[in-house]
Structures are given as C-alpha cells and as structure tokens.
Design an enzyme around this catalytic site. Structure first.
Site, PDB file in Angstrom:
ATOM      1  N   SER A  55      22.981   1.678  28.229  1.00 34.29           N
ATOM      2  CA  SER A  55      23.135   0.307  28.681  1.00 34.29           C
ATOM      3  C   SER A  55      21.812  -0.146  29.270  1.00 34.29           C
ATOM      4  O   SER A  55      21.118   0.645  29.911  1.00 34.29           O
ATOM      5  CB  SER A  55      24.222   0.197  29.764  1.00 34.29           C
ATOM      6  OG  SER A  55      25.507   0.279  29.207  1.00 34.29           O
ATOM      7  N   GLU A  62      13.831 -16.845  31.751  1.00 33.97           N
ATOM      8  CA  GLU A  62      14.776 -17.787  31.132  1.00 33.97           C
ATOM      9  C   GLU A  62      16.231 -17.334  31.248  1.00 33.97           C
ATOM     10  O   GLU A  62      17.121 -18.015  30.755  1.00 33.97           O
ATOM     11  CB  GLU A  62      14.402 -17.971  29.652  1.00 33.97           C
ATOM     12  CG  GLU A  62      12.986 -18.493  29.419  1.00 33.97           C
ATOM     13  CD  GLU A  62      11.926 -17.392  29.433  1.00 33.97           C
ATOM     14  OE1 GLU A  62      12.300 -16.205  29.562  1.00 33.97           O
ATOM     15  OE2 GLU A  62      10.729 -17.720  29.333  1.00 33.97           O
ATOM     16  N   SER A  63      16.538 -16.209  31.807  1.00 35.95           N
ATOM     17  CA  SER A  63      17.874 -15.662  32.144  1.00 35.95           C
ATOM     18  C   SER A  63      17.925 -14.152  31.871  1.00 35.95           C
ATOM     19  O   SER A  63      17.344 -13.409  32.620  1.00 35.95           O
ATOM     20  CB  SER A  63      19.040 -16.409  31.514  1.00 35.95           C
ATOM     21  OG  SER A  63      19.196 -17.683  32.149  1.00 35.95           O
ATOM     22  N   HIS A  68      24.573  -2.738  25.204  1.00 33.15           N
ATOM     23  CA  HIS A  68      25.392  -1.542  25.421  1.00 33.15           C
ATOM     24  C   HIS A  68      25.575  -0.903  24.049  1.00 33.15           C
ATOM     25  O   HIS A  68      25.945  -1.596  23.096  1.00 33.15           O
ATOM     26  CB  HIS A  68      26.755  -1.904  26.018  1.00 33.15           C
ATOM     27  CG  HIS A  68      26.637  -2.698  27.288  1.00 33.15           C
ATOM     28  ND1 HIS A  68      26.362  -2.105  28.506  1.00 33.15           N
ATOM     29  CD2 HIS A  68      26.704  -4.023  27.528  1.00 33.15           C
ATOM     30  CE1 HIS A  68      26.287  -3.044  29.441  1.00 33.15           C
ATOM     31  NE2 HIS A  68      26.489  -4.217  28.876  1.00 33.15           N
ATOM     32  N   CYS A  83      17.405 -20.143  28.892  1.00 36.36           N
ATOM     33  CA  CYS A  83      17.359 -21.542  29.311  1.00 36.36           C
ATOM     34  C   CYS A  83      16.034 -22.129  28.854  1.00 36.36           C
ATOM     35  O   CYS A  83      15.051 -21.406  28.684  1.00 36.36           O
ATOM     36  CB  CYS A  83      17.471 -21.629  30.823  1.00 36.36           C
ATOM     37  SG  CYS A  83      19.073 -21.060  31.405  1.00 36.36           S
TER      38      CYS A  83
END
Lengths: 144, 144
Positions: A55, A62-63, A68, A83
């Site tokens: 993971s 931008e986020s 996983h 974003c």
C-alpha cells in the site's frame, strides 16, 4: 465554490503479480506516475504487508495518489485525485497499466467539491482494444 | 474475485475553518477517526500547505484514509477505503462531521474490486436533519 478536483479510480486486474509484489517497484512506479501526471510531490509513504501486498500514498500539491496491490489476485486498486488544470492524471494510470501489465481496467471519474454536481463517468476497457467510454445516463445526475 | 472493498467519499462543507486550519488538529482527528472505524493504523503522513490547507493520509491494514482541507472554503474532502468486514467506516466520517462542525455533507460510496459491479450509492444530507439515502437508479448499473 466550484468543483475543486477530479478523482480517478482505476481498478487494474489481470496484472503481472511479480510487478505488484515488490515494494521498491510499486513505489518507484507510483513516483514516476505522479511525475508523468505533472504533479508536484510533497510526501511519500509506502507499506509492505505480510505475506504480500503493498500500500502506498503520495501527497501531491494537487491532492493525492494511492495504491493497494493484491499480487495473489493479480489486482491493484489505484486512485489519483487532482485539483487544478495543471495535471494530466490519465498519464498516471496509463503508465501504471503498462508497468503492471494490466489486461483489464475499469476507470471511474468522480468530480470532487461540494457545490459541484456529483457526476461520475465510467470507462471500462481492455487495454488491448479500443477504449470505450460512456458518461452515465442522465438518470444518475437526477439521482444525485 | 469478489469486491475487495468499499470506498466512501465524504464532501464536508460549511465547516468551522479554524478546525481545518491546524495540522495538529486535523491529524489528531484523522487518527481518532481511523480508531473509531476500528481500522488498524500502519503509516501516517500529513502535510501543511502555504498559505493554508492540510493534506494527510493514513495507511491502514484495510486500505486508507485521506483528507484535504480548504479552510478558505470551509471545505474538507475526506476518503475512507476499507476492505473486509471488521471496520465501521461510517463512524469515521460521522466523527469528522462533528469535529469539523460540517453543516452540509455529501457521501458517495463506491464498491472497489474489479469483478464486482461498480455500484455507487449517494447519500446527501444535512447533519441537522434526518439522513436521506438513495441507491442510484438501475440505469446506472446497466451503464457500468
């Protein structure tokens, strides 16, 4: 407030399990995917599970990107949420499809941001064939 | 392979901006949210942006939690993606709604896992009112 971002969920299956097993390979591939999407990397954190599976998350300006992997199922769940207009998230999942040799892929795109209508577009395709994409029917927009 | 997980996207708006501004408070709240969901925390990584805004991710044994805050918009984008039957992701976002004092919330639930039908359920509610929830119409299932 307009929609602040776009969240792409990619379900990659029938992958090469060896590619999903290695923490080093998964991490390196995710960093490269972020770069190809033109994202600005801020933080990186990965974890290897026992007996297997990786993971990892990358916080970007931008986020985020997240992955996983389930080598035993030849499956990886990938997210890229961005974003602004400076990124190309498609390049990220296209790169991972190549690296993990995914033969079946389902892409779901969700607009993020409370004032925007929650619209989802679903692409379902086999990478060896022509990509088919279809916006959800108007019934969905009414429902949400 | 059956659906491997459930991904809940929560758009929290009309929050208390001060609650979204502090890295310490956001991080502490996310850790508590993970615990209330009965998730097993594996890795934690948070980042504070300039001039403001916090992003953070928690890798859990069951997948991940992520948050991005925009204090200037009184808005936070929250994700909790869990696998298995041992977690209660609803408790995570219910806790964050309280902590951030969100007055408007949109919840979207997406089943993760390639062989499962991609079904989305959207809940739209005002925390001060009765929660209304509605599965998407069958047209969506046909589309995906």
């Amino acid at each position: 407030m307009k929609a602040l971002g776009r969240h792409i969920i990619a379900e990659l299956s029938q992958c090469n399990p060896d590619a999903l097993r290695s923490l080093t390979k998964v991490k390196r591939s995710m960093v490269e995917a972020a770069k190809r999407a033109n994202a600005e990397i801020r933080e990186i954190k990965f974890h290897r599970f026992s007996p297997e599976g990786v993971s990892g998350v990358i916080i970007i300006a931008e986020s985020h990107l997240a992955i996983h992997t389930w080598p035993e199922n030849e499956y990886a769940a990938f997210d890229i949420y961005t974003c602004g207009d400076t990124t190309n998230p498609e390049k990220a999942y296209q790169y991972l499809i190549e690296v993990f040799e995914a033969k079946k892929v389902v892409i779901t795109t969700i607009e993020r941001g409370i004032e925007a209508p929650t619209e989802a577009y679903v692409h379902r395709f086999n990478p060896t064939e022509t990509i088919e994409s279809a916006p959800l029917p108007s019934a969905m927009s009414q429902a949400v």
